[in-house]
Design a protein around this motif. Structure first.
Motif: not given
Ligand code: ZN
Length: 257
Positions: A63-76
């Motif tokens: 669930d990407w809503g529960r993932v840390l901002q830093g992880d999300r940005f890295y994945a993007l």
């Protein structure tokens, strides 16, 4: 093309490059308005979770809503690099008022410095996302949280509604509890905070968080002024073909007339 990536928190999985059908996600206005665009994009391209890192999804889909901002940005960033290659070029306007030249700057997305989540932060995050600090001026203890995708979604709305109280509104989103202050009084307390305390808080947020450093030093090729710019992160980041498409349209219409 797929690739195994490990995010700054340790979350690991298989990511694939974007396909033509993902353009629909990026140009969907309804999704853009709801702030769900990036979640939809990540969900579509994340093929498999290998390590959940600090997250507990209860055996369910990530669930990407529960993932840390830093992880999300890295994945993007990785998604961008996987789709179009790691080189990213963008246009910069020189900040030197006597120059004002416009130039292209190119960088390798894989060379941006990544801060991993420390073992202490990992414990605090998975133990309820509560981080403690003491304000140097006020002397009070307070607890704050790291931002996840769900918090990130609220930011555009917050920016619109906060007006000139943006700093206290942003702090209010992060701070979950202040020693001796009732939840109702929190916002007012933060308005009265000294700037030194506010600055301390922002430093603390950065110190315990993970993520990618996107402040870049660029040098103007005309006047050699070195200036700091933020990595531009807009629709062109994922759809570099948009500017090409408009150039083509311009050519087509001029040849028709
Ligand atoms: Zn210049």
């Amino acid at each position: 093309m797929t690739h195994t990536i490990t995010c700054p928190s340790g979350l690991t999985g298989v990511l694939r490059g974007m396909k033509v059908r993902e353009e629909r996600v990026l140009t969907d206005r309804k999704l853009a308005k709801s702030g769900g665009q990036l979640d939809a994009l990540l969900s579509a391209c994340w093929e498999q979770t290998l390590e959940t890192g600090p997250y507990d999804f209860g055996g369910q889909k990530l669930d990407w809503g529960r993932v840390l901002q830093g992880d999300r940005f890295y994945a993007l960033l990785q998604l961008r690099a996987l789709t179009y290659g790691p080189e990213y070029a963008f246009s910069v306007g020189c900040q030197n008022v006597s120059c004002r030249a416009r130039f292209e700057w190119e960088l390798d997305l894989n060379e941006l410095p990544v801060r991993t989540l420390s073992p202490e932060s990992l414990d605090r995050f998975s133990g309820g996302n509560r981080f403690e600090t003491t304000l140097p001026d006020a002397g009070a203890k307070l607890w704050f949280k790291l931002f996840t995708g769900a918090d990130e979604r609220k930011l555009p709305q917050l920016r619109r509604s906060a007006g000139d109280r943006l700093l206290s509104a942003m702090l209010g989103q992060r701070v979950v509890e202040i020693e001796g202050v009732s939840p109702k009084e929190k916002r007012r307390y933060l308005e009265e905070l000294s700037l030194r305390d506010a600055d301390h808080l922002v430093d603390e947020f950065d110190r315990v968080d993970c993520g990618v450093d996107t402040a870049l030093e660029v040098e103007c090729p005309e006047c050699f002024t070195v200036q700091e710019v933020e990595l531009p992160f807009d629709q062109g980041f994922f759809l570099p073909g948009k500017s090409r498409a408009s150039r083509r349209r311009a050519r087509a219409s001029s040849s028709l007339s």
